[in-house]
Enzyme design. Structure first.
Site, PDB file in Angstrom:
ATOM      1  N   SER A 195    -106.222  43.283 -31.101  1.00 30.58           N
ATOM      2  CA  SER A 195    -105.677  44.571 -30.692  1.00 30.58           C
ATOM      3  C   SER A 195    -106.783  45.632 -30.683  1.00 30.58           C
ATOM      4  O   SER A 195    -107.808  45.432 -30.034  1.00 30.58           O
ATOM      5  CB  SER A 195    -104.515  44.960 -31.609  1.00 30.58           C
ATOM      6  OG  SER A 195    -103.753  45.991 -31.048  1.00 30.58           O
TER       7      SER A 195
ATOM      8  N   ARG B 295     -93.903  55.068 -35.222  1.00 26.89           N
ATOM      9  CA  ARG B 295     -94.025  53.679 -35.669  1.00 26.89           C
ATOM     10  C   ARG B 295     -92.935  52.806 -35.056  1.00 26.89           C
ATOM     11  O   ARG B 295     -93.196  51.664 -34.649  1.00 26.89           O
ATOM     12  CB  ARG B 295     -93.946  53.622 -37.194  1.00 26.89           C
ATOM     13  CG  ARG B 295     -93.940  52.226 -37.778  1.00 26.89           C
ATOM     14  CD  ARG B 295     -95.215  51.475 -37.450  1.00 26.89           C
ATOM     15  NE  ARG B 295     -95.303  50.234 -38.223  1.00 26.89           N
ATOM     16  CZ  ARG B 295     -96.294  49.366 -38.123  1.00 26.89           C
ATOM     17  NH1 ARG B 295     -97.287  49.600 -37.281  1.00 26.89           N
ATOM     18  NH2 ARG B 295     -96.310  48.269 -38.859  1.00 26.89           N
TER      19      ARG B 295
ATOM     20  N   ASP C 116     -97.192  38.199 -25.407  1.00 22.92           N
ATOM     21  CA  ASP C 116     -97.729  39.541 -25.668  1.00 22.92           C
ATOM     22  C   ASP C 116     -97.591  40.385 -24.406  1.00 22.92           C
ATOM     23  O   ASP C 116     -98.242  40.120 -23.396  1.00 22.92           O
ATOM     24  CB  ASP C 116     -99.196  39.427 -26.083  1.00 22.92           C
ATOM     25  CG  ASP C 116     -99.798  40.763 -26.527  1.00 22.92           C
ATOM     26  OD1 ASP C 116     -99.154  41.810 -26.336  1.00 22.92           O
ATOM     27  OD2 ASP C 116    -100.923  40.745 -27.062  1.00 22.92           O
TER      28      ASP C 116
ATOM     29  N   HIS D 186     -97.085  40.648 -29.389  1.00 25.42           N
ATOM     30  CA  HIS D 186     -98.424  41.130 -29.726  1.00 25.42           C
ATOM     31  C   HIS D 186     -98.784  40.822 -31.178  1.00 25.42           C
ATOM     32  O   HIS D 186     -99.955  40.593 -31.502  1.00 25.42           O
ATOM     33  CB  HIS D 186     -98.505  42.636 -29.477  1.00 25.42           C
ATOM     34  CG  HIS D 186     -99.871  43.215 -29.703  1.00 25.42           C
ATOM     35  ND1 HIS D 186    -100.975  42.803 -28.994  1.00 25.42           N
ATOM     36  CD2 HIS D 186    -100.308  44.177 -30.574  1.00 25.42           C
ATOM     37  CE1 HIS D 186    -102.040  43.477 -29.410  1.00 25.42           C
ATOM     38  NE2 HIS D 186    -101.665  44.306 -30.365  1.00 25.42           N
ATOM     39  N   ASP D 187     -97.809  40.781 -32.044  1.00 21.67           N
ATOM     40  CA  ASP D 187     -98.058  40.484 -33.460  1.00 21.67           C
ATOM     41  C   ASP D 187     -98.492  39.042 -33.709  1.00 21.67           C
ATOM     42  O   ASP D 187     -98.762  38.679 -34.864  1.00 21.67           O
ATOM     43  CB  ASP D 187     -96.809  40.781 -34.296  1.00 21.67           C
ATOM     44  CG  ASP D 187     -96.817  42.194 -34.865  1.00 21.67           C
ATOM     45  OD1 ASP D 187     -97.844  42.890 -34.722  1.00 21.67           O
ATOM     46  OD2 ASP D 187     -95.792  42.606 -35.441  1.00 21.67           O
TER      47      ASP D 187
END
EC number: 2.3.1.31
Length: 489
Positions: A152, A221, A315, A348-349
């Site tokens: 990232s 967040r 992602d 994405h994680d």
């Protein structure tokens, strides 16, 4: 298989002694970098790997702090037996400038005022972060990094390292990242920033010691966290399940599990992160663009590292096409690049969660050692026409036993060894070309080290000149180098 953690670790701090000149032209003094190290730096400092963290990460990448309920953010990758094996490598991770986990940022004390910087802190870029990291690496006495790795925003730093300091990076591993920030990525960041600055408690960034903009930061967040997940992972984790109820309430309370999850993520985030840092770091991501003349290939033209580029199928924040674009740009420059697209539902994680596949891919890339990884680059050579006495003097002064003879354009002509010098004395010869080896066994920089070792063993020799495609001498690899590698790893 279960791997051990590295145990308890401590964060260290390095203060840059001089002013740091930023890309904007502004200067900042008394810059502190928080960092952690894992493993042992070997005698020639050739086993150092820099890990770069993502937007909300920090220097605590592995191991445990006293009283922690969970280990560092990449403990699944760093430690004994893992891809970043601390028995082999010396791992470094530092908190970026602009952050809020020990490195200088907007929440730090401004030495000129004695109060927190707030918005008086200058805007920083990914390049500024890397330049600060370079100061730390210099302080540690490391002249070349075995690898730089990150996902990232960490991947942006990896790419910037390969561009800003090409001769310092042997291997570069950008994960789930991009060569430039896209309009969609910038848009998500802007929505998060608006959430923060719209909170009445933000007070133009001057909230330190007062009520903090926790509502705005929590909302930022929540927005960001959605982009880190995937549709599949959210279906698997939550489905359409209700939270602590069996029927709809027909009101605007939190009813679905996914709603409660996002609120929890937002709330806990405000306990560990600074709202102003979120503004600064997302802005740095927005500014990131390695293209030159609208060409990523042009922007990456001077890289020297071997690359492993990794994407994840689910992602959608940094989709695989952006990683493939990096690969194509590197390939256009004839760079050594390997691409891996990992099947994963985590979105994405994935780079934080896919322990099995990621460990396998990283270990294969890092453990495959090439001649260029261990060769001696700054070697002595002699030109044609030199006398035996002069060759012997060079060997004595440089404390070497192998001396390549090269032409005026640095192409390999022959090899003189200390044995050859002894032979010339016995034969009373004063002609260097009579005693040197003309059909020299050589190595290429991109050869696996195993192949070079096989050549030495089969020919019963202890060193190989390393040549490029034009037969120019660019280094030397010795049996001693290989033996040391085996002992260390």
């Amino acid at each position: 298989m279960k791997y051990k953690s590295i145990g308890n670790v401590e964060t260290k701090y390095y203060q840059i002694p001089e002013e740091l000149v930023l890309e904007s032209g502004k200067k900042i003094s008394d810059v502190t970098l928080a960092y952690e190290t894992y493993g042992t730096l070997n005698w020639d400092k050739s086993n150092a790997i820099l890990v770069c963290h993502a937007l909300t990460g920090d220097a605590h990448a592995a191991g445990w702090h006293e009283g922690d309920r969970k280990p560092g953010w990449w403990d699944i990758i760093i430690g004994p037996g893992k891809a970043l094996d601390t028995r082999k490598y010396f791992i470094i991770c530092s908190n970026v400038i602009g952050g809020c986990k020990g490195s200088t940022g907007p929440s730090s004390i401004n030495p000129d005022t004695g109060e927190s910087y707030g918005l008086d802190f200058p805007v920083v870029t990914i390049k500024d972060m890397v330049n600060a990291q370079k100061k730390l690496i210099d302080y540690l006495g490391i002249s070349k990094l075995l690898a730089v790795i990150g996902g990232s925003m960490g991947g942006l730093q990896v790419l910037q390292w390969s561009v800003s300091y090409p001769d310092m990076v042997k291997k570069a591993i950008p994960i789930a990242t991009a060569g430039y920030s896209t309009p969609q990525q910038i848009a998500f960041n802007e929505v998060g920033r608006i959430a923060i600055v719209s909170d009445p408690n933000w007070n133009s960034g001057n909230y330190y010691g007062e009520k903090e903009p926790t509502h705005g930061l929590a909302l930022a967040r929540m927005i960001g966290h959605i982009t880190y997940l995937s549709d599949d992972s959210m279906h698997q984790k939550f489905g359409r399940r209700l939270q602590d109820k069996n029927e709809y309430e027909f009101d605007f309370s939190r009813e679905f599990e996914v709603e409660s999850y996002l609120h929890y993520q937002g709330l806990t985030f405000t306990e560990r992160f600074d709202a102003n840092s979120y503004l600064y770091l997302t802005k740095a991501i927005d500014y990131f663009d390695l293209t030159e003349n609208n060409s990523l290939a042009e922007g990456l033209k001077n890289v020297e590292a071997k690359f492993l580029v990794i994407s994840f199928t689910s992602d959608w924040l940094y989709p695989p096409y952006q990683l493939r674009e990096i690969v194509m740009a590197l390939s256009a420059n004839n760079a050594d690049v390997t691409y891996r697209e990992i099947e994963s539902n985590y979105g994405h994680d994935s780079f934080l969660l896919e322990s099995g596949q990621l460990n396998y891919v990283l270990n294969n890339f890092l453990s495959h050692t090439y001649v260029s990884d261990i060769m001696i680059e700054d070697i002595a050579t002699i030109k044609e026409g030199i006398s035996i006495d002069e060759a012997a003097r060079v060997m004595f002064e440089k404390e070497i036993t192998h001396l390549p003879l090269v032409s005026s354009d640095s192409k390999l002509v022959g090899l003189v060894t200390s044995w050859d010098i002894s032979k010339s004395i016995a034969l009373k010869s004063d002609n260097l070309e009579e005693i040197m080896t003309k059909n020299v066994v050589t190595a290429r920089p991109d050869e696996p080290i195993e192949k070079a070792a096989e050549k030495m063993e089969s020919k019963d020799i202890s060193a190989l000149p390393v040549i490029d495609k034009d037969r120019r001498v660019i280094g030397m690899v010795t049996s001693e180098d290989i033996s040391r590698l085996i002992e260390e790893f």
